[in-house]
Design an enzyme around this catalytic site. Structure first.
Site, mmCIF file in Angstrom:
data_model
loop_
_atom_site.group_PDB
_atom_site.id
_atom_site.type_symbol
_atom_site.label_atom_id
_atom_site.label_comp_id
_atom_site.label_asym_id
_atom_site.label_seq_id
_atom_site.Cartn_x
_atom_site.Cartn_y
_atom_site.Cartn_z
ATOM 1 N N CYS A 118 1.157 -1.679 0.166
ATOM 2 C CA CYS A 118 -0.276 0.112 -0.269
ATOM 3 C C CYS A 118 1.114 1.355 -0.038
ATOM 4 O O CYS A 118 1.282 1.550 -1.190
ATOM 5 C CB CYS A 118 -1.264 -0.278 1.423
ATOM 6 N N HIS A 218 -4.229 -4.627 0.598
ATOM 7 C CA HIS A 218 -3.071 -5.272 1.444
ATOM 8 C C HIS A 218 -3.146 -6.811 1.581
ATOM 9 O O HIS A 218 -3.990 -7.911 1.962
ATOM 10 C CB HIS A 218 -3.492 -5.061 2.687
ATOM 11 N N GLU A 220 -2.262 -8.556 3.885
ATOM 12 C CA GLU A 220 -1.927 -8.462 5.523
ATOM 13 C C GLU A 220 -3.216 -9.026 6.143
ATOM 14 O O GLU A 220 -3.355 -8.716 6.992
ATOM 15 C CB GLU A 220 -0.838 -8.442 6.049
#
Length: 250
Positions: A118, A218, A220
């Protein structure tokens, strides 16, 4: 180089008194990233760029075998020639910007594998001299006007079939979790756009000759497939192994 793989995970700042909900949300995602990296065998050092500044961040990450630059706030426009006034402008952390840019530039110089997520993806672009679109009107990149825990939205990402990222992720199509209002405008020197969102906006970059990769989404995020993050961490490990072989051969 020791047998233990050292991964530096760089976040923007340790405390956000003005945005506690955002701080908790961001920290939880980075917590998840660190946990998956440790499960994969990495020894993780977690550092905050704003807290350390350029010299101390460079020193703290000097011995890292690989680096992840995490998400966070917009980059200060002074670093890419943008306007100081733009829609959606929030708090900037120029000390963190300068420090993270310096880490990317050193990684490029010494060949350290690096992944940007990001904001980290955008930091890579700025570090190589690229620019950003300061605000996009395209829908589907973040959920507006909702509580912070619902900010992320899912959308398809198409990957270039000949890209290292497609090889790492096992295909030319993935679903990404994103929450951003800025994107790459002009790619930095040596960078190539290798991923596109559903509306054609840039979603991933790779350096043409260095082990440096950026993803706008993202992996994660709690709702992202855990295999996606594991694959990207595996990609860092593979790049590290390739670099080690090159050093031995030399």
């Amino acid at each position: 180089m020791s047998n233990e793989r050292e991964l530096a995970v760089i976040e923007v700042v340790s405390q956000r008194p003005h945005a506690r909900a955002y701080e908790r949300y961001t920290r939880a995602m980075i917590d998840g990233l660190v946990a998956r990296a440790e499960l994969a065998g990495w020894s993780v050092t977690r550092v905050c760029a704003e807290d350390l500044g350029t010299d101390r961040l460079l020193a703290a990450t000097r011995d890292a075998d690989a680096i992840v630059v995490c998400g966070g706030e917009d980059i200060d426009p002074r670093f890419y020639g943008g306007s100081e006034v733009y829609e959606g402008r929030g708090k900037h952390y120029p000390t963190a910007d300068a420090a993270q840019i310096a880490v990317v530039q050193r990684a490029a110089t010494v060949g350290t594998p690096l992944l940007g997520i990001c904001r980290g993806h955008q930091i890579i672009n700025v570090a190589f001299g690229g620019s950003l679109v300061e605000h996009i009107e395209h829908p589907g990149h973040r959920n507006e006007f909702l509580p912070i825990e619902y900010l992320l939205t899912e959308h398809p990402v198409s990957l270039a079939p000949d890209s290292g990222l497609a090889e790492t992720l096992g295909g030319e199509y993935i679903l990404g979790q994103s929450a951003h209002h800025q994107v790459i405008e002009t790619p930095g020197e040596g960078l190539k756009v290798v991923g596109w969102a559903h509306d054609g906006l840039p979603e991933a970059v790779e350096h043409t000759s260095l082990p440096i990769t950026g993803v706008q989404w993202h992996p994660e995020a709690p709702a992202a497939p855990v295999e996606q993050l594991d694959a990207l961490l595996g990609g860092l490990a593979a790049q590290l192994s390739a670099r080690s072989r090159e050093l031995v051969a030399a």
